[in-house]
Write a protein that holds these residues in place. Structure first.
Motif, PDB file in Angstrom:
ATOM      1  N   UNK A   1      -4.565  10.880 -11.371  1.00 48.26           N
ATOM      2  CA  UNK A   1      -5.137  11.243 -10.065  1.00 48.26           C
ATOM      3  C   UNK A   1      -6.596  10.815  -9.967  1.00 48.26           C
ATOM      4  N   UNK A   2      -7.033  10.553  -8.733  1.00 44.95           N
ATOM      5  CA  UNK A   2      -8.404  10.122  -8.500  1.00 44.95           C
ATOM      6  C   UNK A   2      -9.433  11.163  -8.945  1.00 44.95           C
ATOM      7  N   UNK A   3      -9.058  12.420  -8.982  1.00 44.19           N
ATOM      8  CA  UNK A   3     -10.001  13.468  -9.365  1.00 44.19           C
ATOM      9  C   UNK A   3     -10.302  13.480 -10.865  1.00 44.19           C
ATOM     10  N   UNK A   4      -9.468  12.831 -11.667  1.00 49.30           N
ATOM     11  CA  UNK A   4      -9.668  12.832 -13.120  1.00 49.30           C
ATOM     12  C   UNK A   4     -10.910  12.008 -13.468  1.00 49.30           C
ATOM     13  N   UNK A   5     -11.793  12.542 -14.327  1.00 53.47           N
ATOM     14  CA  UNK A   5     -13.032  11.810 -14.663  1.00 53.47           C
ATOM     15  C   UNK A   5     -12.799  10.402 -15.224  1.00 53.47           C
ATOM     16  N   UNK A   6     -11.772  10.218 -16.036  1.00 57.36           N
ATOM     17  CA  UNK A   6     -11.507   8.887 -16.596  1.00 57.36           C
ATOM     18  C   UNK A   6     -11.084   7.902 -15.506  1.00 57.36           C
ATOM     19  N   UNK A   7     -10.344   8.384 -14.526  1.00 60.79           N
ATOM     20  CA  UNK A   7      -9.940   7.538 -13.406  1.00 60.79           C
ATOM     21  C   UNK A   7     -11.161   7.159 -12.578  1.00 60.79           C
ATOM     22  N   UNK A   8     -12.022   8.123 -12.323  1.00 62.26           N
ATOM     23  CA  UNK A   8     -13.240   7.855 -11.564  1.00 62.26           C
ATOM     24  C   UNK A   8     -14.118   6.833 -12.279  1.00 62.26           C
ATOM     25  N   UNK A   9     -14.220   6.928 -13.610  1.00 65.40           N
ATOM     26  CA  UNK A   9     -15.026   5.968 -14.376  1.00 65.40           C
ATOM     27  C   UNK A   9     -14.406   4.577 -14.316  1.00 65.40           C
TER      28      UNK A   9
ATOM     29  N   UNK B   1     -16.318   1.406 -12.622  1.00 68.28           N
ATOM     30  CA  UNK B   1     -16.571   0.152 -13.346  1.00 68.28           C
ATOM     31  C   UNK B   1     -16.124  -1.039 -12.510  1.00 68.28           C
ATOM     32  N   UNK B   2     -14.924  -0.953 -11.927  1.00 69.49           N
ATOM     33  CA  UNK B   2     -14.406  -2.052 -11.105  1.00 69.49           C
ATOM     34  C   UNK B   2     -15.273  -2.242  -9.867  1.00 69.49           C
ATOM     35  N   UNK B   3     -15.644  -1.143  -9.200  1.00 76.38           N
ATOM     36  CA  UNK B   3     -16.475  -1.265  -7.999  1.00 76.38           C
ATOM     37  C   UNK B   3     -17.857  -1.831  -8.324  1.00 76.38           C
ATOM     38  N   UNK B   4     -18.328  -1.617  -9.550  1.00 79.28           N
ATOM     39  CA  UNK B   4     -19.609  -2.189  -9.976  1.00 79.28           C
ATOM     40  C   UNK B   4     -19.471  -3.641 -10.422  1.00 79.28           C
ATOM     41  N   UNK B   5     -18.223  -4.167 -10.441  1.00 77.91           N
ATOM     42  CA  UNK B   5     -17.996  -5.565 -10.800  1.00 77.91           C
ATOM     43  C   UNK B   5     -17.754  -5.804 -12.275  1.00 77.91           C
ATOM     44  N   UNK B   6     -17.375  -4.755 -13.003  1.00 77.87           N
ATOM     45  CA  UNK B   6     -17.133  -4.870 -14.441  1.00 77.87           C
ATOM     46  C   UNK B   6     -15.685  -4.543 -14.768  1.00 77.87           C
ATOM     47  N   UNK B   7     -15.241  -5.061 -15.923  1.00 80.60           N
ATOM     48  CA  UNK B   7     -13.947  -4.630 -16.434  1.00 80.60           C
ATOM     49  C   UNK B   7     -14.071  -3.163 -16.825  1.00 80.60           C
TER      50      UNK B   7
END
Length: 87
Positions: A57-65, A69-75
């Motif tokens: 789920x989007x609420x999970x901290x690992x999912x958010x990270x 990372x992707x939105x910042x342009x990183x793998x």
């Protein structure tokens, strides 16, 4: 979440690692060309699935990270140990 940005950055990251380009795989008898196996990322209204992993789920901290990372342009940093050259 900005799904358009996520998809755009995934496309950019795929081009960085040479999506669709074969790589040399060394074998005991020489070498052969091999296409890297893709790692699917499935986006749902309420979460994601990475590869054949569990729903996250989007609420999970690992999912958010991962998505940050992707939105910042990183793998995603969680993939670096398994895929040091990108995936």
């Amino acid at each position: 979440l900005d799904f358009d940005l996520i998809l755009e950055n995934i496309k950019d990251l795929n081009s960085l690692v040479g999506e669709g380009i074969s790589q040399i795989e060394h074998t005991p008898r020489g070498a052969r060309l091999r296409r890297p196996e893709p790692l699917p990322l499935t986006l749902y209204q309420n979460g994601i699935v990475v590869g054949s992993g569990a729903f996250r789920p989007y609420q999970h901290p690992a999912t958010q990270q991962c998505l940050q990372d992707i939105m910042d342009g990183y793998f995603p940093s969680e993939l670096q140990p398994r895929y040091p050259d990108g995936v």
